[in-house]
Design a protein around this motif. Structure first.
Motif, PDB file in Angstrom:
ATOM      1  N   THR A 178      11.787  -9.308 -38.498  1.00 55.97           N
ATOM      2  CA  THR A 178      10.436  -9.160 -39.035  1.00 55.97           C
ATOM      3  C   THR A 178       9.526 -10.258 -38.497  1.00 55.97           C
ATOM      4  O   THR A 178       8.387 -10.011 -38.090  1.00 55.97           O
ATOM      5  CB  THR A 178      10.466  -9.203 -40.575  1.00 55.97           C
ATOM      6  OG1 THR A 178      11.141  -8.031 -41.059  1.00 55.97           O
ATOM      7  CG2 THR A 178       9.064  -9.236 -41.161  1.00 55.97           C
ATOM      8  N   HIS A 179      10.037 -11.477 -38.498  1.00 55.01           N
ATOM      9  CA  HIS A 179       9.268 -12.610 -38.001  1.00 55.01           C
ATOM     10  C   HIS A 179       8.937 -12.428 -36.513  1.00 55.01           C
ATOM     11  O   HIS A 179       7.810 -12.687 -36.072  1.00 55.01           O
ATOM     12  CB  HIS A 179      10.065 -13.900 -38.225  1.00 55.01           C
ATOM     13  CG  HIS A 179       9.326 -15.157 -37.903  1.00 55.01           C
ATOM     14  ND1 HIS A 179       7.981 -15.317 -38.139  1.00 55.01           N
ATOM     15  CD2 HIS A 179       9.750 -16.322 -37.350  1.00 55.01           C
ATOM     16  CE1 HIS A 179       7.604 -16.529 -37.757  1.00 55.01           C
ATOM     17  NE2 HIS A 179       8.653 -17.150 -37.252  1.00 55.01           N
ATOM     18  N   LEU A 180       9.906 -11.944 -35.741  1.00 57.76           N
ATOM     19  CA  LEU A 180       9.691 -11.778 -34.301  1.00 57.76           C
ATOM     20  C   LEU A 180       8.621 -10.730 -34.006  1.00 57.76           C
ATOM     21  O   LEU A 180       7.702 -10.971 -33.217  1.00 57.76           O
ATOM     22  CB  LEU A 180      11.008 -11.410 -33.610  1.00 57.76           C
ATOM     23  CG  LEU A 180      10.997 -11.366 -32.077  1.00 57.76           C
ATOM     24  CD1 LEU A 180      12.379 -11.729 -31.521  1.00 57.76           C
ATOM     25  CD2 LEU A 180      10.593 -10.018 -31.519  1.00 57.76           C
ATOM     26  N   VAL A 181       8.729  -9.563 -34.621  1.00 58.88           N
ATOM     27  CA  VAL A 181       7.755  -8.511 -34.301  1.00 58.88           C
ATOM     28  C   VAL A 181       6.382  -8.802 -34.899  1.00 58.88           C
ATOM     29  O   VAL A 181       5.369  -8.290 -34.407  1.00 58.88           O
ATOM     30  CB  VAL A 181       8.264  -7.112 -34.716  1.00 58.88           C
ATOM     31  CG1 VAL A 181       9.494  -6.725 -33.898  1.00 58.88           C
ATOM     32  CG2 VAL A 181       8.561  -7.051 -36.212  1.00 58.88           C
ATOM     33  N   ASN A 182       6.336  -9.609 -35.951  1.00 62.33           N
ATOM     34  CA  ASN A 182       5.019 -10.039 -36.446  1.00 62.33           C
ATOM     35  C   ASN A 182       4.328 -10.922 -35.418  1.00 62.33           C
ATOM     36  O   ASN A 182       3.105 -10.863 -35.251  1.00 62.33           O
ATOM     37  CB  ASN A 182       5.173 -10.800 -37.763  1.00 62.33           C
ATOM     38  CG  ASN A 182       5.452  -9.875 -38.933  1.00 62.33           C
ATOM     39  OD1 ASN A 182       5.284  -8.661 -38.833  1.00 62.33           O
ATOM     40  ND2 ASN A 182       5.895 -10.439 -40.043  1.00 62.33           N
ATOM     41  N   ARG A 183       5.111 -11.728 -34.738  1.00 58.62           N
ATOM     42  CA  ARG A 183       4.542 -12.601 -33.713  1.00 58.62           C
ATOM     43  C   ARG A 183       4.281 -11.842 -32.422  1.00 58.62           C
ATOM     44  O   ARG A 183       3.286 -12.094 -31.735  1.00 58.62           O
ATOM     45  CB  ARG A 183       5.483 -13.770 -33.443  1.00 58.62           C
ATOM     46  CG  ARG A 183       4.946 -14.754 -32.405  1.00 58.62           C
ATOM     47  CD  ARG A 183       5.779 -16.000 -32.360  1.00 58.62           C
ATOM     48  NE  ARG A 183       5.293 -16.930 -31.359  1.00 58.62           N
ATOM     49  CZ  ARG A 183       5.819 -18.125 -31.129  1.00 58.62           C
ATOM     50  NH1 ARG A 183       6.858 -18.525 -31.850  1.00 58.62           N
ATOM     51  NH2 ARG A 183       5.333 -18.914 -30.205  1.00 58.62           N
ATOM     52  N   TYR A 184       5.188 -10.929 -32.075  1.00 57.44           N
ATOM     53  CA  TYR A 184       5.054 -10.159 -30.834  1.00 57.44           C
ATOM     54  C   TYR A 184       5.019  -8.671 -31.158  1.00 57.44           C
ATOM     55  O   TYR A 184       5.995  -7.948 -30.927  1.00 57.44           O
ATOM     56  CB  TYR A 184       6.218 -10.443 -29.881  1.00 57.44           C
ATOM     57  CG  TYR A 184       6.371 -11.889 -29.475  1.00 57.44           C
ATOM     58  CD1 TYR A 184       5.309 -12.608 -28.927  1.00 57.44           C
ATOM     59  CD2 TYR A 184       7.594 -12.542 -29.625  1.00 57.44           C
ATOM     60  CE1 TYR A 184       5.462 -13.927 -28.532  1.00 57.44           C
ATOM     61  CE2 TYR A 184       7.757 -13.861 -29.240  1.00 57.44           C
ATOM     62  CZ  TYR A 184       6.685 -14.550 -28.697  1.00 57.44           C
ATOM     63  OH  TYR A 184       6.845 -15.865 -28.307  1.00 57.44           O
ATOM     64  N   PRO A 185       3.926  -8.169 -31.716  1.00 56.16           N
ATOM     65  CA  PRO A 185       3.879  -6.757 -32.108  1.00 56.16           C
ATOM     66  C   PRO A 185       3.957  -5.800 -30.928  1.00 56.16           C
ATOM     67  O   PRO A 185       4.204  -4.610 -31.123  1.00 56.16           O
ATOM     68  CB  PRO A 185       2.530  -6.646 -32.829  1.00 56.16           C
ATOM     69  CG  PRO A 185       1.705  -7.781 -32.296  1.00 56.16           C
ATOM     70  CD  PRO A 185       2.672  -8.882 -32.033  1.00 56.16           C
ATOM     71  N   GLN A 186       3.763  -6.325 -29.710  1.00 59.51           N
ATOM     72  CA  GLN A 186       3.881  -5.463 -28.532  1.00 59.51           C
ATOM     73  C   GLN A 186       5.328  -5.089 -28.235  1.00 59.51           C
ATOM     74  O   GLN A 186       5.589  -4.156 -27.473  1.00 59.51           O
ATOM     75  CB  GLN A 186       3.256  -6.139 -27.306  1.00 59.51           C
ATOM     76  CG  GLN A 186       3.971  -7.398 -26.793  1.00 59.51           C
ATOM     77  CD  GLN A 186       3.454  -8.675 -27.415  1.00 59.51           C
ATOM     78  OE1 GLN A 186       3.202  -8.709 -28.601  1.00 59.51           O
ATOM     79  NE2 GLN A 186       3.279  -9.710 -26.609  1.00 59.51           N
ATOM     80  N   LEU A 187       6.286  -5.817 -28.814  1.00 58.69           N
ATOM     81  CA  LEU A 187       7.699  -5.523 -28.589  1.00 58.69           C
ATOM     82  C   LEU A 187       8.236  -4.610 -29.683  1.00 58.69           C
ATOM     83  O   LEU A 187       7.839  -4.702 -30.849  1.00 58.69           O
ATOM     84  CB  LEU A 187       8.525  -6.810 -28.568  1.00 58.69           C
ATOM     85  CG  LEU A 187       8.224  -7.820 -27.465  1.00 58.69           C
ATOM     86  CD1 LEU A 187       9.114  -9.050 -27.623  1.00 58.69           C
ATOM     87  CD2 LEU A 187       8.420  -7.203 -26.081  1.00 58.69           C
ATOM     88  N   LEU A 188       9.164  -3.750 -29.311  1.00 59.86           N
ATOM     89  CA  LEU A 188       9.911  -2.936 -30.267  1.00 59.86           C
ATOM     90  C   LEU A 188      11.168  -3.717 -30.640  1.00 59.86           C
ATOM     91  O   LEU A 188      11.985  -4.047 -29.772  1.00 59.86           O
ATOM     92  CB  LEU A 188      10.289  -1.596 -29.639  1.00 59.86           C
ATOM     93  CG  LEU A 188      11.195  -0.686 -30.477  1.00 59.86           C
ATOM     94  CD1 LEU A 188      10.456  -0.192 -31.721  1.00 59.86           C
ATOM     95  CD2 LEU A 188      11.692   0.496 -29.643  1.00 59.86           C
ATOM     96  N   GLY A 189      11.308  -4.050 -31.901  1.00 54.83           N
ATOM     97  CA  GLY A 189      12.498  -4.772 -32.347  1.00 54.83           C
ATOM     98  C   GLY A 189      13.654  -3.814 -32.589  1.00 54.83           C
ATOM     99  O   GLY A 189      13.477  -2.751 -33.187  1.00 54.83           O
ATOM    100  N   ILE A 190      14.846  -4.204 -32.122  1.00 54.70           N
ATOM    101  CA  ILE A 190      16.045  -3.373 -32.307  1.00 54.70           C
ATOM    102  C   ILE A 190      17.149  -4.268 -32.868  1.00 54.70           C
ATOM    103  O   ILE A 190      17.589  -5.219 -32.222  1.00 54.70           O
ATOM    104  CB  ILE A 190      16.516  -2.738 -30.986  1.00 54.70           C
ATOM    105  CG1 ILE A 190      15.400  -1.911 -30.349  1.00 54.70           C
ATOM    106  CG2 ILE A 190      17.756  -1.882 -31.223  1.00 54.70           C
ATOM    107  CD1 ILE A 190      15.764  -1.342 -28.979  1.00 54.70           C
TER     108      ILE A 190
END
Length: 562
Positions: free
Chosen positions: A484-496
């Motif tokens: 959650t923290h990662l995609v909040n910072r990098y919303p351009q990435l799809l987290g898996i």
């Protein structure tokens, strides 16, 4: 009664068709068939030193420095080079004589150090105790010592520099201040890519003079060492001895602020390794990375594998039948050329690996292990690269994924790995071998692995799948908040996030789940609600379109009553 369809009902199928066409066209423009644009020179070649280096500003060496930094097992003989009184110097080593196996200690003058290099090879530890600054020492003598010191460290031995000249161990050092501005000189670079300033006042805000040097040398790491302290570099790890601290820093750029981190002595009671250890290679990578274009870019490539197949496993064992699938996709026993790449920090690994034995039991004749921590070898050694040139399947082992980035990022080996997919082959991996397959590398901190975003290593993925960040052991290690923290910072990435004993098989933009657990997809293009999960979780047999960022509907089997 007949009713005309509303405008929204009438155009909705057309809108869906247009969205699909846009995605297909955009995928064709951005999925660049395993483009190799990573650069060898954007990663340190000398990942670590072979020995131990201790730097301290005082020419007198406190007992605890030698006792703590040079254990009995690696310091059985000590040679001291000095311009000071030799009896005085010898008295400083009395504490070492109290060891159960006391080392042999001798001291010689600097002039005597001009004798043959073979004389120095018999000593475990070379100490240079000096009262002068680097500029006060004759340049030929400095050059001579640099040659001796470098050869000593390359043999895996110990080096102690005690005195104001210690800062000359770094790549650049501050010679003097002119109207408050530092004048710099080139040092020995035994602390690679470092600007070291010793005898600093206590400050965790960053030394302004060191930061000034970093402004002109942005690929360097600054270290401000406080008074009454020594800094120790062993391999690639930095630690502090004494009552003071050391503050590491990298310069700001237009995307990131100044990065600062202070480490203190382990004996001070610091209970987290991050409080008393720093990984110099990570910091060097971060400094390098700040001179490059922003990563991840605001518009990354689409996650599409145009040719070949990726098998991405969340660790903790393989789903049933997955290795069978890998072997079949690689060409079967008669046609496959399989390569196993372990994820190790060690220089050497055993040739006997269980996965190689497994392949041979299945009848595969061409199964090879390759491993190196030498980036030049991974870039230029034809014998090392030969198995990759004909590989039809590659499997990456588990461990700590930064090891794979260190060894292969930007090398010819990485380019050849991508060509395996271009030829229609298969690449698989579990745990670290899962995360490394993305272009963005998640959870790659060399000290501990609690942080999902690792400065300096985020660019380190091998790039088989763009536009995503992959984490593993997901539910088992409660890593949902990290993603959650990662995609909040990098919303351009799809987290898996992938559970243990669970995998996705990726062909084109389609990821199909298999195994006991689930796979979690985090898409910040969709709204997030406080009372709902911020992900989509799919189980075995379900599929997800990575480019369109949506689940792929599959027909459910009909019941007897249907």
């Amino acid at each position: 009664m007949f009713a005309f369809p509303s405008t929204s009902d009438a155009v909705r199928p057309t809108i869906r068709l247009l969205k699909t066409l846009v995605i297909v066209i955009f995928a064709g423009m951005n999925a660049q068939s395993q483009t190799f644009d990573e650069r060898f020179e954007d990663w340190p070649v000398d990942l670590k030193i072979k020995g131990v280096i201790v730097a301290i500003h005082s020419e007198t060496i406190p007992d605890h420095v030698l006792e703590s930094s040079l254990p009995d097992s690696i310091s059985k003989s000590i040679l001291v080079l000095t311009n000071r009184d030799q009896d005085e110097v010898s008295s400083e080593f009395q504490n070492t004589q109290s060891r159960p196996t006391a080392p042999k200690v001798e001291s010689i003058s600097l002039i005597e150090s001009q004798q043959e290099s073979t004389y120095f090879q018999k000593w475990d530890t070379l100490v240079w105790s000096e009262s002068r600054t680097p500029d006060e020492i004759p340049p030929p003598l400095m050059k001579r010592f640099e040659q001796l010191a470098r050869a000593h460290i390359d043999r895996g031995k110990n080096l102690v520099i005690a005195g104001p000249h210690a800062k000359a161990l770094s790549k650049f050092y501050i010679r003097s201040l002119e109207e408050g501005h530092p004048r710099i000189a080139a040092g020995m670079n035994l602390f690679p890519d470092v600007v070291l300033e010793t005898n600093c006042p206590k400050s965790r805000e960053g030394n302004p003079h060191v930061l000034s040097v970093l402004a002109s040398q942005p690929r360097c790491v600054g270290i401000a060492l406080e008074r009454n302290s020594a800094v120790v570099l062993r391999g690639r790890k930095l630690r502090v001895l004494g009552s003071g601290e050391a503050t590491l820093m990298v310069q700001a750029n237009r995307f990131h602020p100044i990065r600062l981190h202070t480490i203190t002595s382990e004996s001070s009671g610091a209970n987290s390794p991050n409080r008393y250890l720093a990984d110099l290679t990570e910091w060097r990578r971060d400094a390098m990375d700040r001179t490059l274009p922003l990563f991840p870019p605001t518009s990354p490539g689409l996650p599409v594998v145009e040719k070949g197949t990726l098998l991405i496993v969340g660790g903790g064992g393989l789903p049933t039948g997955l290795m069978d699938q890998f072997c079949e996709l690689a060409g079967g026993p008669e046609n496959a050329n399989l390569v196993y790449i372990p994820c190790e920090e060690r220089e050497d690994v055993a040739e006997e690996q269980s996965i190689i034995e497994n392949w041979k039991k299945r009848g595969f004749k061409n199964a090879t292990l390759i491993h190196t921590k030498d980036r030049n070898k991974a870039n230029e050694d034809e014998a090392f690269l030969a198995p990759l040139k004909k590989a039809t399947g590659i499997w990456f082992g588990g461990g700590r994924q930064w090891n794979l980035a260190d060894s292969y990022y930007g090398t010819t080996a990485q380019r050849l790995m991508k060509e395996v997919l271009h030829r229609g082959g298969v690449i698989g991996g579990s745990s670290a071998g899962a995360s490394i397959q993305a272009r963005y590398l998640a959870r790659a901190t060399p000290i501990e692995n609690f942080n999902i975003m690792a400065p300096g290593y985020e660019r380190g993925g091998l790039g088989f799948l763009d536009g995503v960040a992959i984490d593993q052991h997901f539910t088992q290690r409660s890593r949902q908040r990290d993603m959650t923290h990662l995609v909040n910072r990098y919303p351009q990435l799809l987290g898996i996030g992938i559970d243990e004993t669970t995998a996705i098989t990726v062909t084109g933009s389609k990821a199909t789940v298999s195994g006991k657990g689930k796979v979690y997809f985090y898409d910040r293009r969709q709204p997030v609600y406080p009372d709902r999960p911020d992900y989509i979780a799919l189980a075995s047999g379900e599929s997800y379109d990575l480019a369109a960022r949506k689940t792929i509907n599959s027909e459910m089997p009909k019941t007897k009553n249907e």
